[in-house]
Design an enzyme around this catalytic site. Structure first.
Site, PDB file in Angstrom:
ATOM      1  N   ASP A 429      38.102  35.314  43.539  1.00 37.51           N
ATOM      2  CA  ASP A 429      37.709  36.551  44.214  1.00 37.51           C
ATOM      3  C   ASP A 429      38.474  36.723  45.531  1.00 37.51           C
ATOM      4  O   ASP A 429      39.083  35.771  46.049  1.00 37.51           O
ATOM      5  CB  ASP A 429      36.191  36.480  44.482  1.00 37.51           C
ATOM      6  CG  ASP A 429      35.522  37.843  44.418  1.00 37.51           C
ATOM      7  OD1 ASP A 429      36.213  38.848  44.596  1.00 37.51           O
ATOM      8  OD2 ASP A 429      34.292  37.885  44.208  1.00 37.51           O
ATOM      9  N   ASP A 486      33.528  46.375  40.289  1.00 41.88           N
ATOM     10  CA  ASP A 486      32.171  45.872  40.461  1.00 41.88           C
ATOM     11  C   ASP A 486      31.155  46.818  39.831  1.00 41.88           C
ATOM     12  O   ASP A 486      29.963  46.522  39.821  1.00 41.88           O
ATOM     13  CB  ASP A 486      31.849  45.705  41.952  1.00 41.88           C
ATOM     14  CG  ASP A 486      32.255  44.335  42.454  1.00 41.88           C
ATOM     15  OD1 ASP A 486      32.639  43.482  41.637  1.00 41.88           O
ATOM     16  OD2 ASP A 486      32.186  44.112  43.687  1.00 41.88           O
TER      17      ASP A 486
HETATM   18  C1  DGJ Z   1      32.509  40.414  44.259  1.00 51.16           C
HETATM   19  C2  DGJ Z   1      32.746  40.372  42.781  1.00 51.16           C
HETATM   20  O1  DGJ Z   1      33.460  41.481  42.382  1.00 51.16           O
HETATM   21  C3  DGJ Z   1      31.408  40.206  42.091  1.00 51.16           C
HETATM   22  O2  DGJ Z   1      31.564  40.293  40.707  1.00 51.16           O
HETATM   23  C4  DGJ Z   1      30.838  38.883  42.496  1.00 51.16           C
HETATM   24  O3  DGJ Z   1      31.633  37.842  42.020  1.00 51.16           O
HETATM   25  C5  DGJ Z   1      30.711  38.826  44.007  1.00 51.16           C
HETATM   26  N1  DGJ Z   1      31.931  39.172  44.672  1.00 51.16           N
HETATM   27  C6  DGJ Z   1      30.283  37.467  44.452  1.00 51.16           C
HETATM   28  O4  DGJ Z   1      30.223  37.378  45.813  1.00 51.16           O
END
Ligand code: DGJ
Length: 685
Positions: A429, A486
């Protein structure tokens, strides 16, 4: 004297012409030219007239217009007050490769072009040395003359890949990404349809800059009518005296957007993606993020894992919250060791359970980041990238990845995790922007990933950045999946996936069934819609499976089984977008490489404009062959009386010729808003 070179792939020819050893102009980028075409004659034939209100000679639009060129448009490099007169010094021409080297004193410019004939993509890059370079564009290209608009990409968090139509008009359309990531807001691509082009017809040109640190794009129409497109990576404010701009991947199709999409998807599959095991089908993911967030409890996770496996998951991904002290997003990034309070015996007991359920284990990490509230930040405040007083983003700061100590620390921590536990996948991430762009950061991240992949070759990596803020062919050379957004809202996803598929093959587009009531939109959408939309990409789910109703469980497992049964050919197939009368629909289809089967997706966002649905016309089939077509998504969110016609498709498969399916089409049952129909077709003897 005019010197010319040509680059060919089956669907495009690019011709460069250099006048008196100057930087060349692209005199043709478009439909393929015959082998023996006289290139000098072509360059001469395209020379425009000289008329009033202009200089006595037309300043050329070279691949890198420079300040000393008297060129009235945007320059291809920012080199301050320098006005080099670059002259050709070296030519390397090999099969599939052209390299042109230019020099003026200390300043050099090298254009490199590679053809990927089997994929119909040309890869271009420019390297400049010997000056303080603030920005450099990959070799600039002319935009189509017969075009009225271009398609660029805007977007936002939970709204990535927003295609926007930008009219061509005098002046420059400039897009800059200054936050150090590829960004949610501007995927580094541009599509230029010629007048009248559509999904399956007409001439379309496309470009994609494969880099992850932000970019600057200039699409400019000069007052004299010429058009140029410049694409270059963002550099640090200090610039550099040795810059490579690119790779810029370009393709041109005579078959509309679908030709572009097929070229780019084939190219990504062949030359960008590097799976540890190419024969391994993409595993169904279960990700626990939207089920538990930071609330990790071993017993609960075991229950969830058992259910996820029963539903069909093949990989269990433990998301954020597993490491030392991480109970919210306010702390602990950087402290990459297990939280012994949550996992007193480490991760192994959970992994044992996951494996006993028949799944592999994946883990979330965010290596480039640090929370001020972490042991790492307390011990090494000097490892932070950017000023001490910069605003935090999600309570976090970025590490200066170019520092050797940072590289060594992160490698050691990640290597320890991957050596201790049987992890076959990292969700990598990147949740905050950089305070300013810095190309060194990108190079350092690539180097870290490359080193880890060398040490742990079996591990697949997903590129996530608060969803889709780091999606480009640069990161995809070292990763195997993208978290497109997301947003698990199937309606939003339907749009994003439809746009992203122009550049991304479906098997790398992470797509999950989210919770019944979507956490980012508040919408409640049917399981059928959520599941079939997820099945368009790399299928997974991430709700709490303990909350599923019987009906939802039935649909989810059915779609999951369907996806498993079909992923083998779907992920090698040829994608097409379909034209539909109702612009609120998103329709596409994938035809297997052998042409024996296909699947069609027709998604309906809004209430249809007409009482009667219009037949959907297919494409990519053999006109004289016959296909049995049947509905596979039988779930509809409307009462029976709203879809009471005695339709052939409702009763079972209909068998028609490819010609009929492509020109007359086939009628679907009434489409309720927020629904999807999925058709399957097989060639019959
Ligand atoms: C952002 C990501 O896009 C989510 O899917 C998740 O992994 C969160 N971060 C976790 O902090």
């Amino acid at each position: 004297m005019i010197q010319c070179w040509r680059l060919d792939t089956p669907a495009q020819t690019l011709v460069l012409a250099s006048h008196n050893s100057h930087l060349p102009e692209v005199v043709h980028w478009g439909a393929p030219l015959p082998e023996g075409e006289g290139l000098v004659a072509l360059a001469r034939a395209l020379q425009p007239d000289v008329t009033g209100g202009m200089l006595d000679a037309r300043p050329p639009m070279t691949v890198c217009p420079l300040p000393g060129d008297v060129f009235p448009g945007q320059p291809g490099a920012d080199i301050g007050a320098l006005k080099p007169r670059l002259r050709l010094e070296e030519v390397v021409e090999e099969a599939g490769l052209l390299e042109l080297g230019f020099r003026d004193g200390d300043i050099t410019y090298t254009l490199t072009a590679r053809t990927h004939a089997a994929c119909d993509v040309i890869e271009l890059s420019a390297r400049m040395t010997g000056a303080r370079i603030g920005w450099l564009a990959a070799p600039g290209l002319p935009a189509p003359v017969l075009a009225d608009e271009m398609i660029g990409y805007a977007g936002k968090w939970i709204g990535e890949f927003t295609a926007q139509t930008i009219p061509w008009r005098v002046g420059a359309h400039v897009r800059e990404v200054r936050d150090g990531r590829t960004s949610h807001e501007a995927f580094p691509g541009l599509v230029m349809p010629a007048r009248g082009a559509g999904n399956g017809t007409g001439e379309v040109f496309a470009l994609h800059l494969g880099t992850s640190g932000g970019h600057r794009m200039v699409a400019e129409e000069l007052p004299d009518g010429r058009r140029q497109v410049l694409f270059g990576p963002m550099l640090s404010a200090e610039g550099s005296d040795d810059v490579t701009a690119g790779p810029l991947y370009i393709t041109c199709s005579g078959n509309g957007l679908n030709g572009v999409m097929q070229a780019m998807q084939r190219f990504a599959r062949t030359h960008i993606l590097d799976f540890p095991d190419t024969d391994r089908p993409r595993p169904v993911h279960y990700n626990c993020w939207e089920a538990i967030y930071f609330d990790h409890d071993l017993a609960e996770l075991r229950d969830i894992a058992s259910l996820a496996a029963q539903l069909g998951a093949e990989r269990f991904v433990l998301d954020d919250g597993w490491f030392k002290g991480r109970s919210s997003d306010t702390s602990s990034l950087g402290d990459w060791e297990v939280d012994w309070d949550k996992y007193p015996e480490g991760l192994q007991p959970l992994i044992d359970h996951v494996e006993a359920c028949g799944m592999t284990f994946g883990l979330w990490v965010e290596p480039e980041m640090v929370n001020p509230d972490s042991d790492l930040a307390r011990q090494h405040p000097d490892w932070v990238f950017g000023p001490a007083d910069q605003p935090l983003g999600r309570h976090q700061l970025v590490l200066d990845m170019a520092l050797e100590e940072v590289q060594a620390y992160l490698f050691a921590r990640l290597d320890a995790i991957l050596s201790t536990y049987p992890v076959d996948y990292l969700k990598w991430d990147h949740n905050r922007v950089l305070p300013f762009p810095d190309h060194r950061q990108v190079g350092a991240v690539y180097a870290l990933i490359d080193r880890l992949r060398e040490a742990h070759a079996h591990v697949e990596i997903e590129s996530c950045a608060s969803g889709g803020a780091r999606i480009d062919y640069g990161i995809l050379k070292r990763t195997h999946r993208v978290w497109l957004s997301d947003s698990n809202d199937a309606l939003e996803r339907m749009r994003m996936q439809h746009e992203a598929m122009l550049f991304l093959p479906p098997e790398i587009m992470g797509s999950h069934i989210g919770p019944r009531k979507c956490h980012t939109s508040g919408r409640t959408l049917s399981m059928s819609l959520r599941a079939w939309v997820a099945a368009q990409g790399h299928f997974g789910f991430e709700m709490d499976p303990r909350e599923l109703t019987e009906g939802e469980t039935e649909v989810l497992t059915r779609v999951c089984d369907w996806w498993k049964a079909n992923r083998g050919w779907l992920h090698r197939g040829l994608a097409h977008r379909l034209d539909t009368r109702d612009r609120g629909q998103r329709a596409s289809m994938t035809v297997s490489a052998d042409g024996d089967r296909f699947v069609v997706w027709v998604g309906q966002k809004e209430t249809p404009p007409h009482v009667l649905p219009h037949p959907v016309r297919l494409t990519g089939l053999a006109a004289n062959d016959r296909y049995a077509v049947r509905l596979v998504s039988e779930d509809s969110p409307i009462p029976d009386w709203m879809t009471r016609g005695d339709m052939a498709l409702k009763r079972g498969p209909v068998t028609l010729s490819g010609a009929a399916l492509m020109s007359a089409g086939v009628s679907l049952p009434y489409m309720a808003p927020q629904s999807i129909w999925v058709l399957e077709g097989t060639r019959v003897a």
